[in-house]
Design a protein around this motif. Structure first.
Motif, PDB file in Angstrom:
ATOM      1  N   PHE A 152      -5.907  -2.431   0.835  1.00 27.13           N
ATOM      2  CA  PHE A 152      -5.690  -1.818   2.143  1.00 27.13           C
ATOM      3  C   PHE A 152      -6.979  -1.828   2.959  1.00 27.13           C
ATOM      4  CE2 PHE A 152      -1.666   0.850   1.223  1.00 27.13           C
ATOM      5  CZ  PHE A 152      -0.912  -0.266   1.448  1.00 27.13           C
ATOM      6  N   HIS A 201      -3.941   7.176   0.956  1.00 32.96           N
ATOM      7  CA  HIS A 201      -2.498   7.267   0.940  1.00 32.96           C
ATOM      8  C   HIS A 201      -1.926   6.558  -0.298  1.00 32.96           C
ATOM      9  CE1 HIS A 201       1.287   7.778   2.947  1.00 32.96           C
ATOM     10  NE2 HIS A 201       1.586   6.529   2.714  1.00 32.96           N
ATOM     11  N   ALA A 202      -2.395   5.329  -0.521  1.00 32.04           N
ATOM     12  CA  ALA A 202      -1.842   4.529  -1.619  1.00 32.04           C
ATOM     13  C   ALA A 202      -2.055   5.236  -2.950  1.00 32.04           C
ATOM     14  CB  ALA A 202      -2.511   3.154  -1.639  1.00 32.04           C
ATOM     15  N   GLY A 261      -3.008  -1.287  -3.788  1.00 32.16           N
ATOM     16  CA  GLY A 261      -3.252  -0.685  -2.487  1.00 32.16           C
ATOM     17  C   GLY A 261      -4.703  -0.257  -2.344  1.00 32.16           C
ATOM     18  N   ASP A 321      -8.455   0.231   5.414  1.00 34.13           N
ATOM     19  CA  ASP A 321      -9.402   1.324   5.679  1.00 34.13           C
ATOM     20  C   ASP A 321      -9.197   2.461   4.683  1.00 34.13           C
ATOM     21  OD1 ASP A 321      -7.762   3.639   7.525  1.00 34.13           O
ATOM     22  OD2 ASP A 321      -6.905   1.631   7.321  1.00 34.13           O
ATOM     23  N   CYS A 374      -5.660  15.059  -1.597  1.00 31.92           N
ATOM     24  CA  CYS A 374      -5.539  14.104  -0.487  1.00 31.92           C
ATOM     25  C   CYS A 374      -6.009  14.753   0.804  1.00 31.92           C
ATOM     26  CB  CYS A 374      -4.083  13.663  -0.391  1.00 31.92           C
ATOM     27  SG  CYS A 374      -3.707  12.625   1.000  1.00 31.92           S
ATOM     28  N   SER A 413      -5.794   4.634   4.530  1.00 30.50           N
ATOM     29  CA  SER A 413      -4.597   4.033   3.922  1.00 30.50           C
ATOM     30  C   SER A 413      -4.774   3.906   2.415  1.00 30.50           C
ATOM     31  CB  SER A 413      -4.246   2.690   4.553  1.00 30.50           C
ATOM     32  OG  SER A 413      -5.290   2.162   5.280  1.00 30.50           O
ATOM     33  N   ARG A 414      -6.022   3.691   1.984  1.00 32.22           N
ATOM     34  CA  ARG A 414      -6.263   3.634   0.541  1.00 32.22           C
ATOM     35  C   ARG A 414      -6.000   4.994  -0.091  1.00 32.22           C
ATOM     36  NH1 ARG A 414     -10.574  -0.401   1.900  1.00 32.22           N
ATOM     37  NH2 ARG A 414     -12.097   1.217   2.251  1.00 32.22           N
TER      38      ARG A 414
END
Lengths: 304, 94, 101, 90
Positions: free
Chosen positions: C29, C37-38, C25, C31, C81, C34-35
């Motif tokens: 991914f 997030h992964a 991810g 952007d 995060c 989202s990275r």
């Protein structure tokens, strides 16, 4: 077989990270890669069965080095970009030297010929602790540790002559409360490491480095504003490691017969002496490293 | 056996890479990082030498471990001192 | 005993899958968010499964310590995060105000 | 069991590409985050492989610091932006 492959990938990662950190164009990228390199070194120490070093490297590499390098990056904020110098001349020379060194590696004997490890094992019962690394650091080679505390003190005194000028800044409440939440845990784990040092990997250096990382994180989140050189007791804490060491040396010299060696503990109280000296040394290392890393903020700068 | 030489070789190569960075720079901060990489290579050489008894089923050499432990803490304090000097230098250059 | 061992290996394999998924991810991914997030989610779950699998093969004291480690990593994944996302959110807006000045 | 450690290390290797490529600073910081959590996992597995319980302590330490470090580092980087803004307003 899988372990050999693991070694291969680990070494490749180490070399890749170090090489990319040295050759990357942007300085921010170099610093990021260097911090990742520190984490990887901790894994390498764990692989080479040196848990003491893995503890210290994890505390230093993941906590202190990051803060140090990012502080330096802040100072580089508006410097113009440097031109990239040519590569071939240093590469040829260093490549030649490295190749010679690599060729000479086959001369290293596989059998260690030193008698010192056996001596350590032989005298371990008289040292007051049962973990050999702690015995070497705090008993057999206590001189080294004493002088190391002196080096730390000198580094702090030197760095104080070149104060920086970083402004204070108001942190986010999430980050502040998170660092507050973590601080009791950090304190607990440092105490645990210090206590464990007598029998298992751990001890003054690891506990001090961890405590220093914790203090640095709290300082960067606007906590512990009393922790500065101006405060008398902070100075005493910094000096405390050396003072406790010298005092312990003097007392045990008086307790022993004539002809006793400086910094050798009487066998009956060796364990207690080591624990006391280590406790003061932990505090001294932690506070010294913290002051070295975060420096003194300017007295008051308005918030953004 | 093979792992032993692998780590020895990595140690030497790390010293080489650090030397390259030290020579080339161009920023002072990168030169300080390069000194740290050289230090890491030397520590790795020592720890790998301390690993030799483990291959014969004995505990690792604790004297070398203690030396490297001292070295790690001295290295970080020296780095901090160097970075303080660097900060002073950059402040004056402004 | 062998059933325990099999369950343990199954959990280990599942955990590894999540770790690999997190890394892929991070690579694939499109952007930054989202990275983010992964990495922070998949790795936390992977570590949890790994800890569960390993603690089936070790003593209760080690299992407890590993559970503590997992709790810390889980909390820190959530917090960092948020912090990282807020940090990168701040970047464009700050440069915009700078131009207004 | 060391196969597990090998695969974890491999997933770290994948992450390096992202540091090199970027593009945003966030991506680079993310890779440090990945290294932290995967490093903890590798230490747990290694402690099983070598039967060295002390490595669990190392994992605990790394977990705590990897937890706290991003928060602190982000604070420092925000100072950088503030500093450069002060410079331009002068």
């Amino acid at each position: 077989m899988a372990l050999l492959l693991f070694d291969l990938v680990l070494c490749a990662l180490l070399l890749l990270l170090a090489g990319a950190a040295m050759l990357s164009r942007s300085l921010t990228q170099a610093v990021t890669l260097f911090i990742a390199f520190g984490v990887m070194m901790a894994l390498a120490w764990a692989r080479l069965k040196a848990p003491d070093l893995a503890l210290a490297e994890a505390a230093i590499g993941a906590g202190l080095t990051g803060a140090l390098c990012f502080t330096a990056l802040v100072r580089y904020a508006k410097q113009p970009a440097y031109p990239q110098p040519a590569l071939w001349r240093p590469l040829t020379f260093i490549g030649l030297v490295t190749a010679l060194l690599l060729a000479s590696l086959s001369q290293i004997p596989l059998q260690p010929s030193s008698a010192i490890p056996a001596l350590v094992q032989q005298h371990l019962p008289q040292s007051g602790v049962s973990h050999p690394v702690t015995a070497v650091l705090l008993n057999f080679r206590a001189w080294d540790t004493l002088l190391e505390l002196l080096v730390l003190l000198l580094a702090l005194l030197g760095a104080r002559q070149a104060p920086g000028d970083l402004p204070r800044y108001r942190g986010w409440s999430l980050s502040i409360s998170w660092s507050r939440l973590l601080s009791p845990l950090l304190l607990l784990v440092s105490g645990y490491l210090l206590w464990r040092g007598a029998a298992a990997p751990g001890g003054a250096f690891q506990a001090g480095a961890l405590l220093a990382s914790g203090l640095v994180i709290l300082r960067l989140n606007q906590q512990l504003s009393w922790l500065s050189w101006r405060h008398f007791w902070v100075r005493m804490l910094v000096l405390g490691g050396l003072l406790a060491f010298v005092l312990a040396g003097a007392v045990s010299l008086l307790l022993q017969d004539l002809g006793a060696v400086w910094l050798s503990w009487p066998q009956s109280i060796a364990g207690a002496v080591i624990l006391i000296v280590e406790s003061f040394a932990t505090l001294a290392i932690a506070v010294t490293l913290t002051l070295l890393v975060v420096g003194e903020p300017k007295p008051e700068v308005a918030d953004a | 056996m093979l792992s032993f030489y692998l780590y020895l070789g990595t140690a030497v190569l790390l010293v080489g890479i650090g030397g390259l960075g030290l020579w080339r720079g161009p920023e002072l901060l990168r030169r300080i990082l390069a000194l740290n990489v050289i230090g890491a290579g030397i520590f790795m050489l020592m720890v790998t030498l301390a690993y030799r008894p483990v291959m014969q089923g004995e505990p690792a050499d604790s004297v070398l471990h203690a030396l490297v432990l001292t070295g790690l803490v001295v290295a970080v304090s020296a780095t901090a001192f160097a970075l303080a000097l660097l900060g002073r230098l950059l402040t004056r250059a402004d | 005993m062998t059933i325990m061992l099999m369950i343990s290996w199954l959990l280990l394999a599942l955990g590894l899958m999540f770790f690999l998924a997190g890394s892929i991810g991070l690579l694939r991914f499109p952007d930054s968010f989202s990275r983010l997030h992964a990495v922070t989610k998949a790795d936390t779950l992977g570590l949890g499964l790994l800890v569960l699998g390993l603690s089936l093969q070790s003593s209760w004291r080690e299992g407890l310590l590993m559970a503590l480690i997992w709790l810390i990593v889980m909390a820190s994944g959530a917090v960092s995060c948020q912090l990282l996302a807020r940090f990168s959110d701040e970047q464009p807006s700050e440069s915009a105000t700078q131009q207004e000045d | 069991m060391s196969v597990v450690a090998l695969i974890l290390l491999f997933s770290m290797l994948l992450g390096i590409w992202r540091v090199l490529k970027g593009p945003a600073l966030l991506d680079r910081l993310l890779t440090i985050q990945l290294f932290g959590s995967t490093g903890v996992a590798i230490l747990l597995v290694l402690s099983k492989v070598f039967a060295l319980p002390a490595l669990l302590d190392v994992a605990l330490l790394l977990a705590i610091l990897a937890a706290a470090a991003p928060a602190a580092l982000v604070q420092r980087l925000r100072q950088q932006k503030q500093r450069s803004r002060q410079r331009t307003s002068l």
